[in-house]
Structures are given as C-alpha cells and as structure tokens.
Design a protein around this motif. Structure first.
Motif, PDB file in Angstrom:
ATOM      1  N   SER A 171      49.930  32.613  31.603  1.00  0.00           N
ATOM      2  CA  SER A 171      49.769  33.949  31.022  1.00  0.00           C
ATOM      3  C   SER A 171      48.514  34.022  30.168  1.00  0.00           C
ATOM      4  O   SER A 171      47.778  35.011  30.189  1.00  0.00           O
ATOM      5  CB  SER A 171      51.008  34.290  30.192  1.00  0.00           C
ATOM      6  OG  SER A 171      50.840  35.532  29.541  1.00  0.00           O
ATOM      7  N   MET A 172      48.260  32.950  29.413  1.00  0.00           N
ATOM      8  CA  MET A 172      47.067  32.896  28.566  1.00  0.00           C
ATOM      9  C   MET A 172      45.787  32.968  29.394  1.00  0.00           C
ATOM     10  O   MET A 172      44.823  33.663  29.044  1.00  0.00           O
ATOM     11  CB  MET A 172      47.102  31.606  27.757  1.00  0.00           C
ATOM     12  CG  MET A 172      45.884  31.340  26.883  1.00  0.00           C
ATOM     13  SD  MET A 172      45.847  29.637  26.325  1.00  0.00           S
ATOM     14  CE  MET A 172      45.404  28.789  27.854  1.00  0.00           C
ATOM     15  N   LEU A 173      45.780  32.243  30.532  1.00  0.00           N
ATOM     16  CA  LEU A 173      44.601  32.248  31.387  1.00  0.00           C
ATOM     17  C   LEU A 173      44.332  33.634  31.973  1.00  0.00           C
ATOM     18  O   LEU A 173      43.173  34.025  32.183  1.00  0.00           O
ATOM     19  CB  LEU A 173      44.776  31.233  32.521  1.00  0.00           C
ATOM     20  CG  LEU A 173      44.764  29.755  32.079  1.00  0.00           C
ATOM     21  CD1 LEU A 173      45.056  28.852  33.266  1.00  0.00           C
ATOM     22  CD2 LEU A 173      43.412  29.399  31.453  1.00  0.00           C
ATOM     23  N   VAL A 174      45.410  34.379  32.232  1.00  0.00           N
ATOM     24  CA  VAL A 174      45.237  35.752  32.710  1.00  0.00           C
ATOM     25  C   VAL A 174      44.671  36.624  31.600  1.00  0.00           C
ATOM     26  O   VAL A 174      43.774  37.457  31.818  1.00  0.00           O
ATOM     27  CB  VAL A 174      46.573  36.318  33.232  1.00  0.00           C
ATOM     28  CG1 VAL A 174      46.413  37.789  33.610  1.00  0.00           C
ATOM     29  CG2 VAL A 174      47.068  35.523  34.432  1.00  0.00           C
ATOM     30  N   VAL A 175      45.161  36.416  30.377  1.00  0.00           N
ATOM     31  CA  VAL A 175      44.707  37.239  29.238  1.00  0.00           C
ATOM     32  C   VAL A 175      43.213  37.079  29.011  1.00  0.00           C
ATOM     33  O   VAL A 175      42.499  38.065  28.757  1.00  0.00           O
ATOM     34  CB  VAL A 175      45.496  36.862  27.964  1.00  0.00           C
ATOM     35  CG1 VAL A 175      44.869  37.495  26.729  1.00  0.00           C
ATOM     36  CG2 VAL A 175      46.942  37.300  28.096  1.00  0.00           C
ATOM     37  N   VAL A 176      42.710  35.834  29.117  1.00  0.00           N
ATOM     38  CA  VAL A 176      41.287  35.618  28.812  1.00  0.00           C
ATOM     39  C   VAL A 176      40.375  36.202  29.894  1.00  0.00           C
ATOM     40  O   VAL A 176      39.153  36.288  29.692  1.00  0.00           O
ATOM     41  CB  VAL A 176      40.970  34.127  28.610  1.00  0.00           C
ATOM     42  CG1 VAL A 176      41.689  33.587  27.396  1.00  0.00           C
ATOM     43  CG2 VAL A 176      41.304  33.320  29.855  1.00  0.00           C
ATOM     44  N   GLN A 177      40.941  36.585  31.034  1.00  0.00           N
ATOM     45  CA  GLN A 177      40.109  37.216  32.058  1.00  0.00           C
ATOM     46  C   GLN A 177      39.852  38.697  31.764  1.00  0.00           C
ATOM     47  O   GLN A 177      38.914  39.287  32.293  1.00  0.00           O
ATOM     48  CB  GLN A 177      40.790  37.101  33.431  1.00  0.00           C
ATOM     49  CG  GLN A 177      41.096  35.684  33.877  1.00  0.00           C
ATOM     50  CD  GLN A 177      39.864  34.788  33.875  1.00  0.00           C
ATOM     51  OE1 GLN A 177      38.776  35.198  34.297  1.00  0.00           O
ATOM     52  NE2 GLN A 177      40.046  33.561  33.398  1.00  0.00           N
ATOM     53  N   VAL A 178      40.676  39.276  30.898  1.00  0.00           N
ATOM     54  CA  VAL A 178      40.568  40.711  30.640  1.00  0.00           C
ATOM     55  C   VAL A 178      39.215  41.085  30.022  1.00  0.00           C
ATOM     56  O   VAL A 178      38.555  42.031  30.491  1.00  0.00           O
ATOM     57  CB  VAL A 178      41.743  41.194  29.763  1.00  0.00           C
ATOM     58  CG1 VAL A 178      41.548  42.659  29.357  1.00  0.00           C
ATOM     59  CG2 VAL A 178      43.060  41.032  30.521  1.00  0.00           C
ATOM     60  N   PRO A 179      38.724  40.396  28.956  1.00  0.00           N
ATOM     61  CA  PRO A 179      37.401  40.760  28.416  1.00  0.00           C
ATOM     62  C   PRO A 179      36.277  40.634  29.451  1.00  0.00           C
ATOM     63  O   PRO A 179      35.354  41.458  29.475  1.00  0.00           O
ATOM     64  CB  PRO A 179      37.208  39.773  27.267  1.00  0.00           C
ATOM     65  CG  PRO A 179      38.592  39.401  26.855  1.00  0.00           C
ATOM     66  CD  PRO A 179      39.371  39.363  28.124  1.00  0.00           C
ATOM     67  N   ARG A 180      36.374  39.589  30.292  1.00  0.00           N
ATOM     68  CA  ARG A 180      35.355  39.418  31.331  1.00  0.00           C
ATOM     69  C   ARG A 180      35.389  40.597  32.296  1.00  0.00           C
ATOM     70  O   ARG A 180      34.333  41.085  32.752  1.00  0.00           O
ATOM     71  CB  ARG A 180      35.605  38.101  32.078  1.00  0.00           C
ATOM     72  CG  ARG A 180      34.491  37.679  33.021  1.00  0.00           C
ATOM     73  CD  ARG A 180      33.210  37.379  32.243  1.00  0.00           C
ATOM     74  NE  ARG A 180      32.170  36.874  33.107  1.00  0.00           N
ATOM     75  CZ  ARG A 180      31.932  35.580  33.309  1.00  0.00           C
ATOM     76  NH1 ARG A 180      32.678  34.679  32.703  1.00  0.00           N
ATOM     77  NH2 ARG A 180      30.965  35.194  34.083  1.00  0.00           N
ATOM     78  N   LEU A 181      36.608  41.057  32.635  1.00  0.00           N
ATOM     79  CA  LEU A 181      36.756  42.211  33.518  1.00  0.00           C
ATOM     80  C   LEU A 181      36.182  43.473  32.869  1.00  0.00           C
ATOM     81  O   LEU A 181      35.522  44.292  33.529  1.00  0.00           O
ATOM     82  CB  LEU A 181      38.240  42.405  33.853  1.00  0.00           C
ATOM     83  CG  LEU A 181      38.560  43.416  34.951  1.00  0.00           C
ATOM     84  CD1 LEU A 181      38.053  42.923  36.300  1.00  0.00           C
ATOM     85  CD2 LEU A 181      40.069  43.654  35.020  1.00  0.00           C
ATOM     86  N   ILE A 182      36.418  43.605  31.559  1.00  0.00           N
ATOM     87  CA  ILE A 182      35.872  44.769  30.838  1.00  0.00           C
ATOM     88  C   ILE A 182      34.347  44.705  30.808  1.00  0.00           C
ATOM     89  O   ILE A 182      33.659  45.737  30.964  1.00  0.00           O
ATOM     90  CB  ILE A 182      36.457  44.811  29.407  1.00  0.00           C
ATOM     91  CG1 ILE A 182      37.954  45.122  29.467  1.00  0.00           C
ATOM     92  CG2 ILE A 182      35.727  45.838  28.550  1.00  0.00           C
ATOM     93  CD1 ILE A 182      38.659  45.059  28.132  1.00  0.00           C
ATOM     94  N   GLN A 183      33.809  43.509  30.623  1.00  0.00           N
ATOM     95  CA  GLN A 183      32.345  43.344  30.643  1.00  0.00           C
ATOM     96  C   GLN A 183      31.777  43.812  31.975  1.00  0.00           C
ATOM     97  O   GLN A 183      30.791  44.577  32.023  1.00  0.00           O
ATOM     98  CB  GLN A 183      31.978  41.881  30.406  1.00  0.00           C
ATOM     99  CG  GLN A 183      30.474  41.604  30.508  1.00  0.00           C
ATOM    100  CD  GLN A 183      30.154  40.119  30.395  1.00  0.00           C
ATOM    101  OE1 GLN A 183      31.017  39.309  30.109  1.00  0.00           O
ATOM    102  NE2 GLN A 183      28.899  39.764  30.631  1.00  0.00           N
ATOM    103  N   ASP A 184      32.390  43.380  33.082  1.00  0.00           N
ATOM    104  CA  ASP A 184      31.909  43.794  34.404  1.00  0.00           C
ATOM    105  C   ASP A 184      32.077  45.297  34.605  1.00  0.00           C
ATOM    106  O   ASP A 184      31.211  45.957  35.202  1.00  0.00           O
ATOM    107  CB  ASP A 184      32.675  43.037  35.496  1.00  0.00           C
ATOM    108  CG  ASP A 184      32.335  41.555  35.506  1.00  0.00           C
ATOM    109  OD1 ASP A 184      31.285  41.180  34.935  1.00  0.00           O
ATOM    110  OD2 ASP A 184      33.126  40.764  36.069  1.00  0.00           O
ATOM    111  N   ALA A 185      33.208  45.851  34.092  1.00  0.00           N
ATOM    112  CA  ALA A 185      33.438  47.287  34.245  1.00  0.00           C
ATOM    113  C   ALA A 185      32.361  48.086  33.508  1.00  0.00           C
ATOM    114  O   ALA A 185      31.841  49.091  34.027  1.00  0.00           O
ATOM    115  CB  ALA A 185      34.829  47.654  33.722  1.00  0.00           C
TER     116      ALA A 185
END
Length: 597
Positions: A45-59
């Motif tokens: 779950s933690m590894l999924v959470v840390v992908q969110v900022p990266r996804l926002i950066q790309d967005a």
C-alpha cells in the motif's frame, strides 16, 4: 460441559538479562506468517501511495502545462490506485488486528497460568490490585507496542522511498531538505530518556488505584459497617491525584518535545520552498516537479509526526513489560521436585515429625511439632488463638513448606510427592470458604465438573446443605453472588464442605469449618459427618465442644507445641489448660451469640 481452549502459542524468553523486546519476541514470532502478510500488504500500500505525487507531476507537466496527454488518463490511474489502496489496506488492517488479538490472548494466558502456579507465600506479600493491574493495563500496553510498532515502522518506510524519489528529482534540493533531521534525532533521544521513568511511575500508580478499588469492592461490607466511605474516598483521591500528577508530568514532557520532533521537518519544507522556488523561477525545475517534491516532503514528515507517539508508546510498554516480568520471573516457592512421585492407593497415614515453621521471616509458629494420624483416625487440634492449629492444617496439603522437620503421607515426605496427587489425597475445608459467582451446583462440583447430580445432592445432604439449597429461588441452579455473600456464613461453609466431600479425599482437613454454622444445625449434620469420617483420616481444627466430640483423639497445642494428647475426658481430667481453653471458647461463642441477638 467445560470448553477447552488452545494453550499460548509461545512463551516469554526466561532470560532476565535480555531486553524486554527480545524476551517478548517469541510471541511475535509465533504469529510471524500473519504479521508478515499484514506488513507486506502495508508495504505494498505504501509503494502505491508514493506513486501518487509522481503521477501528479506527470499530470501537471503533460496535461496542464503542455497539454500532450488527456487529463482523464491520469484520473483513471488515480482511481485505480485508490481501489488498490482500499483493498490492500483493508486486508493489512484485518490481519494486523487478528495478530494483535492473538498476542494479547497469549500474554493473558501466560500471566494467568503463571499466577495459578504461584505459591501461597507469593500471594501473602502481593496485593491483588497490583496483580490485576499488571494482568490488564500492563498486558494491553505491551500488546499495543508489539502489534503496532512494526506496522508504524513499515509505514515510516515511506520516508526512504520518498527520499529516493526526491533525489531523483533534484539531489541538492533533497539534501537541503534533510538538514534538520540530525537535530530531530537528538530531540527524539532526549524525549525517550525523559519519558521512561514517568511511564514507569504512571503504570505503578495506576496499580495503586486498582489496589484501592479492589480492596474497597471486596471489603465493601466492612467499609459500610464502619461508615468509612469518606475516608476510603480520600484514599482513592490520594491515589488518583498521584496518577494525575504523573500524567500531567508525562503531558508536560510530551508538550515540550513532541512539537519539536514533529515540526523540525517543516524547516526542511521552508528550505525547499525557498531554493526550489528559485529553481522553478529560473526554469531549472518544472512546476510539476516542485509539486511532487513538496508532496514527498510531506510524506517524509509522516514518520516524524508519529515518532513522538511511538516513543511514548515504547516507553510505556517498556515500563509495563518490566512490571510484568517482575511477576513472571518469580519462581513458585512450592513446586514439584524433579523426581516427585504420585501417591498410589493412599491409606491416609499422616505424620508431622519435629516440624518447625514460621511465615516469611517471622517468628516460628510451630516448634518441634510432632503428631501422627493413623489411617481412618479423626483427630481434633485444640488451642488458644495463635498456637498454630490452622498452620499445621496448611502444612499437610503443602500450602507452605516446613523450615525444619517433615510432614509425610503414607511414609512419603509431602515434598517428594506431586502437588496434584497430594491435593487430590488431602481435601481441605478452610475457615473462610470462598464461593464463586456461579450456581450452587457449579460451586459444589468445582473439583469434579462432570459429577452427576445425584452425587452432588448426596454430598449436599451429608453437609447439611440440601434443605436450604432447595429453598433457594432456583434450587441447585441458583446463581449466588460474588464470594457467596448472598448466603449466610454457615450456608457458605456447608457448601464448601460439600464441595470437598464430592472429591472423596482419603485425608480430610476441616479448618474450623463449622465455626459459622449454628450449633443446632451443626448437631444435625454431625450424623452425616460421622458416617463420612468412617475409614477416612480426618484432622479437625476445633473450638466447639460439639465439634471436638466428633474426634477419636484430641491434641492440645500451646506455644506451637503439643502439650497434651488423649481423649476429651482424659484431657478434661488431667490438663487444666484444656478446660481453660474450652471455657474461653464457650465465652467467645456466647458473646458472639449475644451480639447477634
């Protein structure tokens, strides 16, 4: 039918030189698969959470700034990640709480089994409130840390992954953001050292409160009879004030250190905004990158936001564990010898040979006490208060061990016999019978839960209890109050006698067991007792002449020694002290009777 439950999955490490965590580790290891699954899912779950900022950066960079990718593309990715976090988080918490419950189950069983194995001297010096506190609040404190500290540490692992992503965005900026961390480590260590003694004090004073409450609940009749409610309330207020002071001190230390520990990372955020903003303005860093960097910095703060609570929980758990280990490290003073043997076919030949005994470090109660009870013989012990009559009765089932001399059954020293077989052979009815908050039937059948009702009724009749039991609201199924206080003292004693008789022990000890029974009722049950004593070795601690009349032989004690031995008539004719003791006993009974009237 009694249910059986599985034993504890593991035991506490017995080595007192090890740390409290290492000693408790076997409990965690016993449930390692459940724990591991919970922690792995938490990590996922933690590894999924840390992908969110990266996804926002790309967005931001690809959809808002340059409009190269539809924004809905990232929206669906966020929805998918949320679903994954929901499922994995649910499974993680489910497994974690199950493991926590099992650790608590193991701890409670370990402590209870240990308490049941402890000897009478242990309970003579320990307060019940202290034991209740350690078996409840201390166990819960240890369980909370063992179960949830690993989970919090895994969650804190998000900081390492976040820092790795921060390095990937900009190395100098990531290093600047970590500058306050050494200061935070120092503050955390100072906080830990400050909280431990206060945590110990809180647990100890909570136990003091539990002791006051326990004594007042169990002694409520004494408190009320002396109208001592106000003084007892003052005692409770004093104990509660001590707890309040310790909690205020704990809160003061937490208020002093926790904000510092939690807010030092915000200094790093200020540095990021200053230097990162400069990079964005000069085009060296994208807008999406600085947003992601700030999100990772917020994630980096999560461990430091919980570290204060984790330190506090750890210190309180450490104090609680050490209080638990104080009890668990106690060894029973009365235990089976390595080569202890079972009694087979007991005849009931009992011998006290030159016995010397005293309680704790106190003076000797019995001095050179020697007595033999032949198989099937009934002997009455008579003497003034404090001469050692009840003490001798307690040495026979080995509630205590002698200082010198020996106590033997059928030629075997009781210290060479297993406690279970000895206490199956020697049945004891104490002068203060304890009854459980259960039905009359269950109280009588306590030693034989599977006994037939016909056997229960038979021993109740022998003990003179059947008549009053049938007059109760639900007869033998009537649930009596705690300690049996809904019954009279004589009724409690008769149920206690029936409870012991159901076991049909070859050796019977009646420690003033009919003292609270009305003389007329006592006469009524004597016929049943006489038939019961036939063929059974019986030791009676007696004051009443009516009880003494049941004995084949009377032994007079004075100063811890036997000063006369013979029949009632022989002692009455030859020993003035015997007549004096009986006269004093009669006066006491008459005084008590007049008070009752």
């Amino acid at each position: 039918m009694n249910k059986t439950y599985p034993p504890p999955s593991a035991a506490i490490d017995p080595d007192p030189s090890r740390s409290w965590l290492w000693r408790a580790w076997p409990l965690v290891r016993a449930h390692r698969w459940m724990f591991s699954a919970a922690l792995v899912m938490s990590g996922a779950s933690m590894l999924v959470v840390v992908q969110v900022p990266r996804l926002i950066q790309d967005a931001v960079d690809n959809s808002i700034v340059s409009d190269r990718v539809p924004l809905s593309h990232y929206m669906w990715w966020l929805v998918g990640m949320s679903v994954i976090m929901l499922v994995v988080g649910y499974l993680s918490k489910q497994l974690l709480f199950r493991a926590a419950a099992r650790i608590e189950y193991d701890l409670r069983n370990i402590v209870y089994e240990h308490l049941t194995a402890m000897s009478f001297p242990f309970y003579d010096r320990m307060q019940s409130g202290q034991l209740i506190s350690r078996a409840n609040s201390d166990i819960r404190a240890v369980q909370m840390y063992l179960a949830f500290a690993p989970y919090l540490l895994v969650q804190s692992g998000i900081s390492l992954v976040s820092f790795a992503y921060m390095l990937a965005i900009d190395v100098p900026l990531a290093i600047l953001a970590m500058l306050p961390m050494p200061l935070m480590f120092v503050a955390s260590r100072r906080m830990q050292r400050s909280l431990f003694p206060v945590s110990w004090l809180i647990q100890a004073r909570l136990a003091d409160v539990a002791t006051v409450v326990d004594e007042n609940v169990n002694g409520v009749r004494v408190v009320k009879s002396f109208a001592a409610e106000r003084s007892q309330l003052a005692s409770l207020q004093k104990a509660a004030t001590s707890v309040a002071w310790a909690n205020v001190k704990d809160a003061d230390l937490r208020a002093r250190w926790t904000p510092l520990v939690q807010n030092l990372p915000r200094v790093g955020m200020a540095i990021v905004l200053l230097y990162g903003g400069y990079l964005v303005i000069h085009g060296e860093l994208g807008v999406g990158a600085i947003l992601a960097f700030n999100a990772y910095l917020l994630m980096l703060q999560v461990p430091f936001q919980v570290i204060g609570n984790l330190i506090m929980l750890g210190q309180r758990s450490s104090a609680a564990a050490k209080r638990l280990y104080e009890v668990l490290d106690e060894k029973p003073e009365i235990a089976d010898a390595p080569d202890a043997r079972e009694i087979t076919g007991p005849r009931g030949d009992v011998r006290f040979d030159d016995v010397t005994f005293g309680y704790g470090d106190g003076l000797d109660v019995l001095k050179g006490f020697s007595l033999q009870l032949r198989p099937g013989e009934t002997v009455a012990l008579v003497g003034r208060t404090g001469t050692g009559k009840s003490t001798a009765a307690r040495l026979l089932p080995r509630f205590y061990d002698v200082r010198a001399g020996s106590v033997s059954v059928d030629g075997h020293d009781v210290r060479d016999l297993t406690l279970r077989s000895l206490r199956d052979t020697v049945g004891v009815v104490l002068d203060e019978p304890f009854l459980f908050s259960a039905s009359v039937r269950d109280n009588i059948a306590y030693g034989r839960p599977d006994a037939d009702f016909t056997d229960i009724e038979r021993v109740a009749r022998l003990a003179g209890a059947h008549e009053f039991i049938t007059e109760l609201s639900e007869g033998y199924d009537t649930v009596i109050g705690e300690r049996g206080y809904t019954l009279s003292g004589g009724q409690r004693q008769r149920i206690a006698i029936a409870r012991t008789l159901l076991l049909n022990p070859p050796v019977l000890v009646l420690d003033d067991a009919t003292s609270a029974i009305d003389v007329q009722v006592e006469q009524e049950i004597h016929a049943g007792l006489r038939s019961l004593f036939a063929g059974r070795t019986t030791l009676i601690v007696a004051h009443r002449l009516s009880t003494i009349s049941l004995a084949d032989r009377v032994v007079l004690l004075d100063g811890g020694r036997i000063v006369a031995d013979g029949t009632h008539k022989e002692l009455l004719a030859s020993t003035p002290l015997y007549a004096e003791v009986l006269a004093q006993a009669d006066e006491t009974i008459e005084e008590l009777g007049s008070v009752g009237r």
